[in-house]
Design an enzyme around this catalytic site. Structure first.
Site, short mmCIF file in Angstrom:
data_model
loop_
_atom_site.label_atom_id
_atom_site.label_comp_id
_atom_site.label_asym_id
_atom_site.label_seq_id
_atom_site.Cartn_x
_atom_site.Cartn_y
_atom_site.Cartn_z
N GLU A 186 0.80 -1.22 0.00
CA GLU A 186 0.00 0.00 0.00
C GLU A 186 0.84 1.28 0.00
O GLU A 186 0.75 2.11 0.91
CB GLU A 186 -0.97 0.00 1.18
CG GLU A 186 -2.01 -1.10 1.06
CD GLU A 186 -3.15 -0.97 2.05
OE1 GLU A 186 -2.99 -0.30 3.08
OE2 GLU A 186 -4.21 -1.56 1.80
N GLU B 201 -6.17 -7.78 -1.37
CA GLU B 201 -6.81 -7.92 -0.06
C GLU B 201 -8.30 -7.69 -0.28
O GLU B 201 -8.72 -6.57 -0.60
CB GLU B 201 -6.25 -6.90 0.94
CG GLU B 201 -4.80 -7.12 1.26
CD GLU B 201 -4.24 -6.11 2.27
OE1 GLU B 201 -5.03 -5.48 2.99
OE2 GLU B 201 -3.01 -5.96 2.30
C1 GAL Z 1 -4.56 -3.00 4.67
C2 GAL Z 1 -3.16 -3.54 4.85
C3 GAL Z 1 -3.19 -4.87 5.54
C4 GAL Z 1 -4.06 -4.82 6.75
C5 GAL Z 1 -5.44 -4.42 6.34
C6 GAL Z 1 -6.37 -4.41 7.51
O1 GAL Z 1 -4.54 -1.64 4.50
O2 GAL Z 1 -2.50 -3.67 3.64
O3 GAL Z 1 -1.88 -5.23 5.90
O4 GAL Z 1 -3.55 -3.91 7.63
O5 GAL Z 1 -5.39 -3.15 5.76
O6 GAL Z 1 -7.54 -3.81 7.23
#
Ligand code: GAL
Length: 654
Positions: A143, A302
């Site tokens: 990110e 994700e």
């Molecule tokens: C994202 C991040 C992950 C985790 C996730 C939790 O922004 O890449 O590592 O923190 O959020 O919501």
């Protein structure tokens, strides 16, 4: 086939659990396991001492189970020794102080020391894993935002950037209009990142700020190229991406993704839907935006797998159908791979209440059953990844506009992002696919081009917009366009919308930045709509009024115009309206241009289509908590909350 993946952190769990975790993933039908993006501390526990034994075991186990890995470079979060022994690797904040390690992401992407250590760990990984069949793809860092660091290395790099760009201080001062407030720079060393926390960026010279934002974005893009270069030295064919997000400092995504193979995003749609039905479709916008980075299908690295809760209180539970529905929404907008965050909820660390698929109980649950259902559903449509979205409508986006507008507030509530959203939401509400394109991209094949607030004038965009309308297309341009030159200064002697004046056939006589006040306008069809934020008082120069103001001293003056230009049209919106205004306007524009649309869709229902040589799949998604029933071509369609129905061609529901 659309690939389903899982984000897994073997380093968080006792090794005795890995086998069973991996067995269960494979049994579900998981294709990829994304690992290692925060594991630098385990890979290099002491400076120069590497330990990949545990990672080898995890990779082997995953591969033996028939899955592949998406391997993260772990550079978002350096080991503690890196920061304590080499403090010049730390990012500096807006106050001009090094950030404290303890969370993550405190690395400076520019620091030569950080680059040395990051480069080394990436190289060690590349040496060991690049080109191996177990590796499906690489994720760089995590990110990444635009690099707003104020450390000495960044300060030096910013000066170098400007020196390269302008050559002389005279040219720089002229470009920046430094005579205002005695801002003349007389020595390169006087220049520094302008991020003072004490006052709003609006107090600084916008031309200076624009170059600063450009520099920050270029630094992030350079860092991406740097890591990419290392991996490609070991495997020129490596598939490399990074997981984007929309934080406070947006990078220039087009620049960032240029050397990467595929665009990727971390998709966390809202768990609690906004009360305001007007705020719907935000996620649809995000997904179309990601597709724009490479103008083709993308990945989700994700995907929302459970209630959130880490930097904020825990959210409510996921509604039934939400996990599957949101995942399919991403597919409907062009995702070909979805990796769920994360297999199991962590029992330690700051994110122990940011839920994965499995809860701390480690028992099968409702979310796991939904994931299994999703996997079965997608397996039944094996050629879906051979399809793409085809759009008749394009919308232009440029990081330049974002950078310029964010540091130069035009009116309370006025933002580039909102300008884009208003147009995009109306398209969603009409079931119209939209391609978001970088400025300068070919407009061939589109019927309508939406240009939200083109603040910094790019002559190429003006030329393209004119050619597009002349050839029969329709351009829709919104207020605050044509205001600035490429340096970020206003242009003397022109009436707005500046270079777009001929195309639009109207000019701005005066403007009224009304902030959060509400006024009304009336369309030529007699409908009235609420407007806010901005009112351009327009004079017609060939265009016809499509809407006029209802109040104030400019009652009756044109607010929205329509100009015949060559074989096409240009619409100019001198104001910012409620959503219904955009729906009404675009319905008319789309009808005029023969754009396929669905006027009967209830609010919050999205319809998109992906097609390929095997035919077309239509996606019907209910992004609300209420049941929705509507008719399309005589057929009644009912959607439960968050339900996605997929129709193949004109026939079968899948
Ligand atoms: C994202 C991040 C992950 C985790 C996730 C939790 O922004 O890449 O590592 O923190 O959020 O919501």
């Amino acid at each position: 086939m659309i690939k389903i993946g899982i984000d897994y952190y073997p380093e968080h769990w006792d090794k005795s659990m890995w086998q069973e975790d991996i067995r269960q993933m494979a049994a579900l039908g998981i294709h990829t396991v994304r690992i290692a993006e925060f594991a630098w501390g385990r890979m290099e526990p002491e400076e120069g001492r590497f330990d990949f034994g545990w990672l080898d075991e995890a990779v082997d186990m995953i591969a033996r189970a028939g899955m592949k890995v998406i391997l993260g470079t772990p550079t978002n979060s350096g080991p503690v020794w890196l920061y304590t022994d080499h403090p010049d690797t730390l990012q500096w904040d807006r106050t001009g102080k090094p950030t404290d390690f303890g969370i993550r992401g405190h690395r400076c992407l520019v620091s030569p020391t950080f680059r040395r250590y990051a480069g080394r760990i990436v190289e060690e990984l590349a040496k060991r894993y690049a080109g191996r069949p177990e590796v499906f793809a690489w994720q760089l860092d995590n990110e990444m935002e635009s690099n707003h660091c104020t450390c000495p290395a960044c300060t030096r790099a910013f000066r170098d950037y400007l020196q390269k760009k302008y050559g002389t201080l005279e040219r720089l001062n002229r470009a920046w209009g430094s005579d205002v407030w005695s801002g003349q720079i007389s020595h390169w060393d006087q220049i520094k990142p302008l991020l003072s926390p004490d006052c709003s960026p609006n107090w600084f010279n916008p031309a200076y700020m624009l170059d600063y934002e450009r520099f920050c974005a270029a630094s992030t893009a350079d860092y991406v190229r740097f890591q990419c270069g290392i991996i490609r030295r070991y495997d020129p064919e490596a598939v490399i991406t990074t997981n984007s997000c929309f934080g406070a400092n947006l990078p220039d995504f087009h620049q960032e993704f240029a050397p990467l193979n595929v665009a990727a995003y971390d998709n966390y749609p809202p768990l609690v839907l906004p009360k305001d039905p007007e705020a719907l479709y935000s996620n649809a916008f995000a997904l179309d935006f990601i597709r724009s980075f490479k103008q083709r299908n993308f990945w989700i690295l994700e995907q929302l797998g459970g209630p959130m809760g880490c930097w904020s209180p825990i959210t409510p539970a996921m509604e039934p159908g939400m996990l599957e529905g949101y995942a399919l929404q991403a597919v409907a907008h062009g995702a070909d791979l979805l990796s769920f965050f994360r297999w199991r909820t962590s029992i330690s660390g700051a994110e122990m209440f940011c839920h994965g698929i499995l809860d701390h109980s480690n028992q099968p649950n409702r979310r796991l059953r939904e994931l299994a259902h999703l996997c079965r559903r997608l397996e039944a449509i094996p050629d879906l990844d051979q399809t793409t979205l085809n759009s008749q409508v394009a919308m232009l986006y440029s990081a330049e506009q974002e950078f310029a507008l964010k540091n130069s507030t035009q009116s309370k509530g006025f933002a580039y992002w909102t300008q884009m959203r208003l147009l995009h939401d109306a398209c969603m509400n009409l079931g119209v696919n939209v391609d978001i394109l970088p400025e300068g991209h070919s407009l061939d094949g589109y019927k309508v081009v939406l240009i939200p607030t083109h603040f910094i004038t790019n002559p190429e965009v003006v030329r393209q917009a004119e050619a597009f309308a002349a050839a029969g297309g329709t351009v829709v341009l919104t207020n605050r366009s044509g205001v600035k030159d490429q340096n970020g200064n206003c242009i003397l002697g022109q009436s707005l919308p500046g270079a777009f004046r001929t195309l639009c056939g109207c000019s701005v006589q005066e403007y009224d930045a009304i902030g959060e006040a509400n006024q009304r306008l009336r369309t030529i069809h007699g409908e009235t709509h609420s407007i806010t934020s901005w009112c351009d008082i327009l004079e017609l120069e060939g265009a016809k009024a499509w809407a006029t103001y209802e109040g104030r001293f400019y009652q009756g003056s044109p607010a929205i115009t329509r100009n015949r230009y060559g074989k096409g049209y240009a619409y100019y919106l001198g104001t910012v309206g409620e959503k219904g205004l955009y729906r009404t306007l675009l319905t008319e524009v789309f009808r005029e241009q023969g754009v396929d649309m669905l006027e009967m869709l209830p609010q919050g229902v999205e319809v998109t289509a992906r097609s390929g040589s095997g035919g077309t799949y239509r996606f019907y998604f209910n992004n609300t908590t209420a049941r929705k029933i509507f008719r399309i071509n005589g057929e009644s369609i009912a959607l439960a909350p968050f339900e996605m129905k997929i129709k193949q061609g004109e026939g079968q529901w899948l």
